[in-house]
Design a protein around this motif. Sequence first.
Motif, PDB file in Angstrom:
ATOM      1  N   GLY A  40       5.965  92.909  26.277  1.00 38.48           N
ATOM      2  CA  GLY A  40       7.226  93.548  25.912  1.00 38.48           C
ATOM      3  C   GLY A  40       7.734  94.544  26.939  1.00 38.48           C
ATOM      4  N   ASP A  63      14.710  93.647  26.761  1.00 34.52           N
ATOM      5  CA  ASP A  63      13.754  93.447  25.676  1.00 34.52           C
ATOM      6  C   ASP A  63      14.043  92.110  24.999  1.00 34.52           C
ATOM      7  N   TYR A  65      12.057  90.592  22.735  1.00 31.44           N
ATOM      8  CA  TYR A  65      11.542  90.510  21.375  1.00 31.44           C
ATOM      9  C   TYR A  65      12.458  91.147  20.339  1.00 31.44           C
ATOM     10  N   ARG A  68      12.562  96.679  20.529  1.00 35.28           N
ATOM     11  CA  ARG A  68      11.609  97.272  21.478  1.00 35.28           C
ATOM     12  C   ARG A  68      10.149  97.057  21.059  1.00 35.28           C
ATOM     13  N   ARG A  69       9.873  95.919  20.474  1.00 33.06           N
ATOM     14  CA  ARG A  69       8.496  95.646  20.053  1.00 33.06           C
ATOM     15  C   ARG A  69       7.593  95.436  21.268  1.00 33.06           C
ATOM     16  N   GLN A  70       6.427  96.059  21.236  1.00 34.15           N
ATOM     17  CA  GLN A  70       5.426  95.934  22.287  1.00 34.15           C
ATOM     18  C   GLN A  70       4.093  95.547  21.652  1.00 34.15           C
ATOM     19  N   ALA A  77       1.300  88.957  19.954  1.00 37.76           N
ATOM     20  CA  ALA A  77       2.262  88.550  20.979  1.00 37.76           C
ATOM     21  C   ALA A  77       2.593  87.071  20.938  1.00 37.76           C
TER      22      ALA A  77
END
Length: 239
Positions: A40, A63, A65, A68-70, A77
């Motif tokens: 991400g 981004d 995803y 701002r998903r990490q 993932a």
Amino acid sequence: MHAEEIDYSHGGRKRGGYFACNDAIAGKRPGVLVIHDLWGLGEQPKERARKLAELGYVALAVDLYGDRRQPTALSEALPLVDELRSDNGRFRGLLRAGLDTLRRHPLVDGSRLAAIGFCLGGIAVLELARDGTDLRGVVCFHGNLDTPAPAQAGQVKAGVLVCTGGDDPLIPGAQISAFQDEMKNAGVDWQVNVYGGAEHSFTNVFADRAGIPGVRYHRNADLRSWEAMRQFLAESFGD
């Protein structure tokens, strides 16, 4: 150096972005889209955006995803990646939305755009090229080279640079050969650099933390591939 977090929307979801530019440079300049890897929009793509700004470009790290998903684990993932790649047309539309956000920046010369990507982002920039997007060039760092929609003759406008690891178990020689054939058949201006001893994610200084076999940072390949990108972009933009 000026850097700022921004948000834009696509597909009913808020997308994060990170702009970087050298505010000591006057006037419009080329823009470079930066697309993150499996993990991400974190520090690695943002650091690359700042490095591009040091080279005189306006860079936007985006981004894919949403929100701002990490992810912090492969189990988190991989479903996100699978969702993105399950519909290639929708995936390409998402990528174009990020590119349009870059194009609209007041300091960007919209006729001089490029895109670079890492791992998942490498897949993404190749899809932008295959889609016939109006780009001067794309650079794929350790991204898979296969696609459900191969490039068609005369469609690809961008020059293509692929930087891949010679010891990457996810991108075997057969995949590289098939990609080269695809590029030849489509009449693309392409290059493939293979770095000996480099495994997957060789540009990401945090790669070793995941503890995944075949995924490791490789300093020499990182430095050499970045220099290859620098020269490629300068040539692509006519600098």
